[in-house]
Design a protein around this motif. Structure first.
Motif, short mmCIF file in Angstrom:
data_model
loop_
_atom_site.label_atom_id
_atom_site.label_comp_id
_atom_site.label_asym_id
_atom_site.label_seq_id
_atom_site.Cartn_x
_atom_site.Cartn_y
_atom_site.Cartn_z
N HIS A 150 -9.77 2.99 2.86
CA HIS A 150 -10.38 1.87 3.60
C HIS A 150 -11.64 1.39 2.91
O HIS A 150 -12.37 2.19 2.35
CB HIS A 150 -10.77 2.32 5.01
N PHE A 151 -11.87 0.09 3.02
CA PHE A 151 -13.16 -0.44 2.58
C PHE A 151 -14.17 -0.25 3.70
O PHE A 151 -13.87 -0.52 4.86
CB PHE A 151 -13.05 -1.93 2.26
N ILE A 171 -9.96 -8.59 -4.27
CA ILE A 171 -8.84 -8.84 -3.36
C ILE A 171 -8.86 -10.31 -2.91
O ILE A 171 -9.87 -10.78 -2.40
CB ILE A 171 -8.97 -7.94 -2.11
N GLU A 174 0.84 -1.20 0.00
CA GLU A 174 0.00 0.00 0.00
C GLU A 174 0.87 1.25 0.00
O GLU A 174 0.56 2.22 -0.68
CB GLU A 174 -0.94 0.00 1.21
N ASN A 183 -10.60 0.46 -8.43
CA ASN A 183 -11.04 -0.81 -7.85
C ASN A 183 -12.06 -1.55 -8.71
O ASN A 183 -12.53 -2.62 -8.34
CB ASN A 183 -11.67 -0.57 -6.47
N THR A 242 -15.40 2.60 -0.89
CA THR A 242 -14.06 2.96 -0.43
C THR A 242 -14.10 4.35 0.17
O THR A 242 -14.65 5.27 -0.42
CB THR A 242 -13.06 2.94 -1.60
N THR A 277 -7.07 -6.64 4.32
CA THR A 277 -7.71 -5.35 4.10
C THR A 277 -7.05 -4.53 3.00
O THR A 277 -7.28 -3.34 2.89
CB THR A 277 -7.67 -4.51 5.39
N ASN A 327 -6.22 -2.46 -0.03
CA ASN A 327 -7.12 -1.68 -0.89
C ASN A 327 -6.28 -0.93 -1.93
O ASN A 327 -5.41 -0.13 -1.59
CB ASN A 327 -7.90 -0.68 -0.03
N CYS A 328 -6.54 -1.21 -3.20
CA CYS A 328 -5.80 -0.55 -4.27
C CYS A 328 -6.07 0.95 -4.28
O CYS A 328 -5.37 1.72 -4.94
CB CYS A 328 -6.19 -1.11 -5.63
#
Lengths: 217, 186
Positions: A187-188, A154, A52, A149, A199, A160, A162-163
């Motif tokens: 964050h999702f 994932i 990340e 996304n 997101t 967790t 997240n692109c």
């Protein structure tokens, strides 16, 4: 080496007229490229946090340039100096240019406590900029489906990850280069009744930014 | 059922979802910059970009075939035209022209005058050996390999190196015969 001694021939990139920014490429071209970036970076790291961070760094480089480009083209060489100004620049101008639309009004997720009134009044169409009430220095940008996304699922073992870290990096790049250092994370946030989480990009400004803001009144 | 007519690059490009080219350009720039930082040697960067392009090419061909309705090309000449007029257009929104054919019709040049990868780009002195757009050559090579054509793709001219256009040479090495019948259980 080819090219050595030819430098003088180059048209300086700054001499070229700035494009209007209307050119487009296909979404798949971008998705393929983004996927390669994620895959490459996966080979360079040992854990998710590092991955990340690397995506965020790449985004930061984009953000810094986006600020420069858009201030020049859209804002007549001026840039925002106040907190709300720069935030609205991010979620309207930057979002519109990069992702083709300004942000939509979002309902609060678990992270979000209160919608920032001034902002949502001013841009009814274009908003999902929200402020967490627990912390004065935190703001959130929330999107149902982040462009990056769109084609990403994932794997379970990546937790967790997240692109959106890439987009968080873009936001940090814009803010930091404009003189608003901040920590920005993606964050999702699960939404009831929907398969895919939304997101949320969490912006936490540095103390100095809030102190300056208070001084300016 | 009558065969479906092939669609032109413009029509496809108008019908697919699109994103702002600047996001694409700057993202690509960020990738190249990461590679230069990580790998240090420009030669290695060229190689990695080509590899990334290849990875894209072998996946992109599926989407290309599905959306373009292009039927089997009769010869390499037609293949080159289709890449230039349909392939480039449908993904990057620009077209290329095909020239410089050799006598055997197995080697030609794709000339790109407009290239969305290189907006805002200037190569610093330290990166003079870099083929900035090397990802494109990888894409062409990968995509052609998936339709049984082994090719060698090299940059002959590069505007970032002071040339007047982008020229990509595509050389057909061999056509791999398809094997029939396909074995499903392998």
């Amino acid at each position: 080496m080819i090219g050595v001694g030819k430098i003088k021939q180059y048209t300086n990139v700054l001499d070229k007229p700035l494009s209007k920014g209307k050119q487009e490429v296909s979404l798949s071209a971008f998705a393929f490229l983004f996927s390669e970036m994620v895959q490459y970076n996966q080979t360079q790291v040992d854990n998710i946090a590092e991955l990340e961070r690397r995506l965020e760094d790449a985004g930061y480089a984009v953000g810094a340039r986006v600020l420069e480009l858009l201030c020049h083209r859209e804002k007549g060489n001026r840039r925002e100096t106040r907190l709300l100004g720069i935030l609205s620049f991010v979620h309207s101008t930057v979002w519109k240019v990069l992702f083709g639309k300004a942000l939509e009004i979002g309902c609060g997720g678990t992270l979000v406590r209160r919608v920032l009134m001034e902002e949502s009044d001013r841009c009814q169409v274009a908003d999902s900029l929200e402020k967490g009430t627990e912390h004065e220095d935190e703001y959130m940008i929330s999107e149902k489906e982040l462009l990056v996304n769109r084609f990403i699922s994932i794997p379970k073992d990546m937790g967790t990850f997240n692109c959106g870290a890439f987009v968080a990096g873009i936001v940090r790049g814009v803010l930091d280069s404009a003189g608003f250092p901040a920590v920005v994370t993606a964050h999702f946030v699960p939404v009831e009744g929907q398969l895919r989480p939304r997101t949320t990009i969490l912006i936490k400004f540095a103390e100095e930014v809030l102190r300056r803001e208070a001084r300016l009144g | 059922m009558a065969p479906v007519a092939p669609r032109s690059g413009d029509v496809i490009f108008a019908s697919v979802e699109r994103v702002n080219a600047e996001l694409f350009t700057l993202t690509y720039g960020a990738i190249v910059r990461q590679l230069i930082t990580d790998l240090e040697e420009v030669e290695e960067v060229n190689k990695q970009l080509d590899q990334m392009g290849y990875n894209i090419g072998i996946r992109l061909i599926d989407e290309f075939l599905a959306k373009s309705n292009v039927s089997r090309c009769v010869d390499f000449k037609e293949t080159a035209e289709v890449i230039a007029k349909v392939g480039f257009k449908m993904f990057l929104g620009v077209t290329a022209s095909v020239t410089n054919w050799d006598a055997e019709g197995t080697c030609c040049s794709l000339i790109l005058e407009d290239n969305p990868l290189v907006d805002f780009v200037e190569l610093p002195d330290t990166c003079q050996g870099l083929y900035y757009c090397n990802i494109l050559s990888g894409v062409v090579r990968g995509a052609l390999e998936m339709v049984s054509m082994k090719t060698e793709v090299t940059w002959l001219r590069d505007m970032l190196r002071g040339d007047d256009a982008f020229e990509l040479q595509v050389k057909l090495l061999k056509q791999v015969p398809e094997e029939y019948p396909y074995k499903d259980d392998e």
